[in-house]
Design a protein around this motif. Sequence first.
Motif, PDB file in Angstrom:
ATOM      1  N   ASP A   1      27.853  36.150  40.442  1.00 43.08           N
ATOM      2  CA  ASP A   1      28.367  36.907  39.302  1.00 43.08           C
ATOM      3  C   ASP A   1      28.887  38.260  39.793  1.00 43.08           C
ATOM      4  O   ASP A   1      28.200  38.975  40.530  1.00 43.08           O
ATOM      5  CB  ASP A   1      27.236  37.118  38.290  1.00 43.08           C
ATOM      6  CG  ASP A   1      27.730  37.629  36.941  1.00 43.08           C
ATOM      7  OD1 ASP A   1      28.486  38.626  36.926  1.00 43.08           O
ATOM      8  OD2 ASP A   1      27.355  37.048  35.912  1.00 43.08           O
ATOM      9  N   THR A   2      30.108  38.624  39.385  1.00 46.53           N
ATOM     10  CA  THR A   2      30.699  39.877  39.861  1.00 46.53           C
ATOM     11  C   THR A   2      29.958  41.121  39.354  1.00 46.53           C
ATOM     12  O   THR A   2      30.127  42.204  39.915  1.00 46.53           O
ATOM     13  CB  THR A   2      32.182  39.973  39.435  1.00 46.53           C
ATOM     14  OG1 THR A   2      32.287  39.790  38.018  1.00 46.53           O
ATOM     15  CG2 THR A   2      33.018  38.925  40.147  1.00 46.53           C
ATOM     16  N   ARG A   3      29.120  40.977  38.345  1.00 48.67           N
ATOM     17  CA  ARG A   3      28.338  42.120  37.876  1.00 48.67           C
ATOM     18  C   ARG A   3      27.301  42.558  38.909  1.00 48.67           C
ATOM     19  O   ARG A   3      26.735  43.649  38.806  1.00 48.67           O
ATOM     20  CB  ARG A   3      27.649  41.774  36.553  1.00 48.67           C
ATOM     21  CG  ARG A   3      28.616  41.659  35.380  1.00 48.67           C
ATOM     22  CD  ARG A   3      27.915  41.182  34.126  1.00 48.67           C
ATOM     23  NE  ARG A   3      27.422  39.814  34.259  1.00 48.67           N
ATOM     24  CZ  ARG A   3      26.809  39.139  33.291  1.00 48.67           C
ATOM     25  NH1 ARG A   3      26.606  39.722  32.112  1.00 48.67           N
ATOM     26  NH2 ARG A   3      26.399  37.899  33.487  1.00 48.67           N
TER      27      ARG A   3
ATOM     28  N   ARG B   1      28.026  43.259  41.958  1.00 51.18           N
ATOM     29  CA  ARG B   1      28.770  43.904  43.047  1.00 51.18           C
ATOM     30  C   ARG B   1      28.011  45.080  43.667  1.00 51.18           C
ATOM     31  O   ARG B   1      27.791  45.121  44.878  1.00 51.18           O
ATOM     32  CB  ARG B   1      30.133  44.369  42.551  1.00 51.18           C
ATOM     33  CG  ARG B   1      30.926  45.117  43.613  1.00 51.18           C
ATOM     34  CD  ARG B   1      32.275  45.587  43.099  1.00 51.18           C
ATOM     35  NE  ARG B   1      33.049  46.222  44.160  1.00 51.18           N
ATOM     36  CZ  ARG B   1      34.278  46.685  44.018  1.00 51.18           C
ATOM     37  NH1 ARG B   1      34.892  46.569  42.856  1.00 51.18           N
ATOM     38  NH2 ARG B   1      34.908  47.246  45.026  1.00 51.18           N
ATOM     39  N   GLN B   2      27.653  46.071  42.869  1.00 53.44           N
ATOM     40  CA  GLN B   2      27.026  47.269  43.413  1.00 53.44           C
ATOM     41  C   GLN B   2      25.677  46.955  44.043  1.00 53.44           C
ATOM     42  O   GLN B   2      25.322  47.514  45.090  1.00 53.44           O
ATOM     43  CB  GLN B   2      26.858  48.335  42.324  1.00 53.44           C
ATOM     44  CG  GLN B   2      26.487  49.714  42.849  1.00 53.44           C
ATOM     45  CD  GLN B   2      27.511  50.263  43.845  1.00 53.44           C
ATOM     46  OE1 GLN B   2      28.720  50.059  43.701  1.00 53.44           O
ATOM     47  NE2 GLN B   2      27.022  50.950  44.877  1.00 53.44           N
TER      48      GLN B   2
ATOM     49  N   PHE C   1      33.473  44.286  51.644  1.00 54.29           N
ATOM     50  CA  PHE C   1      32.572  45.188  50.945  1.00 54.29           C
ATOM     51  C   PHE C   1      31.313  45.511  51.727  1.00 54.29           C
ATOM     52  O   PHE C   1      30.625  46.490  51.418  1.00 54.29           O
ATOM     53  CB  PHE C   1      32.221  44.641  49.542  1.00 54.29           C
ATOM     54  CG  PHE C   1      31.276  43.457  49.530  1.00 54.29           C
ATOM     55  CD1 PHE C   1      29.904  43.637  49.511  1.00 54.29           C
ATOM     56  CD2 PHE C   1      31.776  42.160  49.511  1.00 54.29           C
ATOM     57  CE1 PHE C   1      29.041  42.546  49.477  1.00 54.29           C
ATOM     58  CE2 PHE C   1      30.922  41.064  49.480  1.00 54.29           C
ATOM     59  CZ  PHE C   1      29.555  41.256  49.468  1.00 54.29           C
TER      60      PHE C   1
ATOM     61  N   VAL D   1      32.791  35.882  41.892  1.00 50.36           N
ATOM     62  CA  VAL D   1      33.485  36.420  43.063  1.00 50.36           C
ATOM     63  C   VAL D   1      34.477  35.400  43.607  1.00 50.36           C
ATOM     64  O   VAL D   1      34.169  34.214  43.743  1.00 50.36           O
ATOM     65  CB  VAL D   1      32.478  36.796  44.172  1.00 50.36           C
ATOM     66  CG1 VAL D   1      33.221  37.364  45.381  1.00 50.36           C
ATOM     67  CG2 VAL D   1      31.457  37.803  43.655  1.00 50.36           C
TER      68      VAL D   1
ATOM     69  N   ALA E   1      36.743  40.343  49.157  1.00 48.56           N
ATOM     70  CA  ALA E   1      36.123  39.855  47.927  1.00 48.56           C
ATOM     71  C   ALA E   1      36.876  40.407  46.724  1.00 48.56           C
ATOM     72  O   ALA E   1      37.121  41.606  46.623  1.00 48.56           O
ATOM     73  CB  ALA E   1      34.661  40.276  47.875  1.00 48.56           C
ATOM     74  N   ASP E   2      37.257  39.522  45.824  1.00 44.57           N
ATOM     75  CA  ASP E   2      37.937  39.896  44.584  1.00 44.57           C
ATOM     76  C   ASP E   2      36.904  39.855  43.456  1.00 44.57           C
ATOM     77  O   ASP E   2      36.337  38.800  43.161  1.00 44.57           O
ATOM     78  CB  ASP E   2      39.078  38.913  44.315  1.00 44.57           C
ATOM     79  CG  ASP E   2      39.846  39.228  43.038  1.00 44.57           C
ATOM     80  OD1 ASP E   2      39.402  40.106  42.268  1.00 44.57           O
ATOM     81  OD2 ASP E   2      40.877  38.578  42.796  1.00 44.57           O
ATOM     82  N   TRP E   3      36.673  41.007  42.837  1.00 44.40           N
ATOM     83  CA  TRP E   3      35.635  41.144  41.814  1.00 44.40           C
ATOM     84  C   TRP E   3      36.211  41.192  40.397  1.00 44.40           C
ATOM     85  O   TRP E   3      35.501  41.549  39.451  1.00 44.40           O
ATOM     86  CB  TRP E   3      34.840  42.427  42.067  1.00 44.40           C
ATOM     87  CG  TRP E   3      34.256  42.533  43.438  1.00 44.40           C
ATOM     88  CD1 TRP E   3      34.859  43.047  44.547  1.00 44.40           C
ATOM     89  CD2 TRP E   3      32.955  42.108  43.858  1.00 44.40           C
ATOM     90  NE1 TRP E   3      34.004  42.972  45.634  1.00 44.40           N
ATOM     91  CE2 TRP E   3      32.837  42.404  45.241  1.00 44.40           C
ATOM     92  CE3 TRP E   3      31.868  41.510  43.192  1.00 44.40           C
ATOM     93  CZ2 TRP E   3      31.682  42.125  45.975  1.00 44.40           C
ATOM     94  CZ3 TRP E   3      30.717  41.227  43.922  1.00 44.40           C
ATOM     95  CH2 TRP E   3      30.633  41.535  45.287  1.00 44.40           C
ATOM     96  N   THR E   4      37.471  40.853  40.224  1.00 41.93           N
ATOM     97  CA  THR E   4      38.126  41.071  38.932  1.00 41.93           C
ATOM     98  C   THR E   4      37.773  40.011  37.886  1.00 41.93           C
ATOM     99  O   THR E   4      37.955  40.247  36.684  1.00 41.93           O
ATOM    100  CB  THR E   4      39.658  41.111  39.101  1.00 41.93           C
ATOM    101  OG1 THR E   4      40.103  39.898  39.733  1.00 41.93           O
ATOM    102  CG2 THR E   4      40.066  42.295  39.966  1.00 41.93           C
TER     103      THR E   4
END
Length: 236
Positions: free
Chosen positions: A76-78, A80-81, A120, A147, A140-143
Amino acid sequence: MGLQQSATNQQQINHPQTNSCIQIFCDFDGTITERDMIITLMEKFAPAGWEQLRDGVLNRQIPVQEGVGQMFAMIDTRLRQNMIEYAQEIAKIRPGFSEFIEFVKKQKIEFYVTSGGMDFFVYPILQRWVDPSQIFCNRADWTGDMVRVEWPYACDEQCTGGCGCCKPSLMRKFEHGCKQIVIGDSVTDAKASRLADFVFARSKLIDICQQDGIPYQSYETFFDIMEGLKTITESR
């Protein structure tokens, strides 16, 4: 930072003008870092099922590009951080790397990181030692919701193996009469090793070098590699 720097690499690869006739193409995961960072991140963040993809890649039943792409598509791109912070927290650099980089610079040896890892974590981890222009990795594309991996250094017309970040293709782009040396540890370094004049190998790559008759020296630290390189540099 990583996305923008990697895009610059994609547009143009410049051959540094040095007196050196040695080029080093160094793996990242399990080589510069003691852990394989993709596996480490999957263990922490991926849902069940990613292990089958990992095993398929390592057993060479699934192309790297396909397997790694599917693994990251499970994330899940959420996250990321969390993934960025965890990667920097958990990464352990193999002993001797800092001294090795100083040695390479002093000897005017061309040094490139060719990594199947992601921007990243590769760029932030290496920022103390390696200029971004020397790093080639995936993006990595997080849009979206999950991912998606972008492959700016995919296989050229001479390679159809679905490498993802195709190390032999990069070696061919840089080739201008220099001795080419590969440093690696796994099946993802196999094709590059077959093109190299010499290989520094550990783990699974040792078996590949032995099976294929590739000249190599084993290593555990970058101090070992540095000692081996001294012999090569003294003979040029």
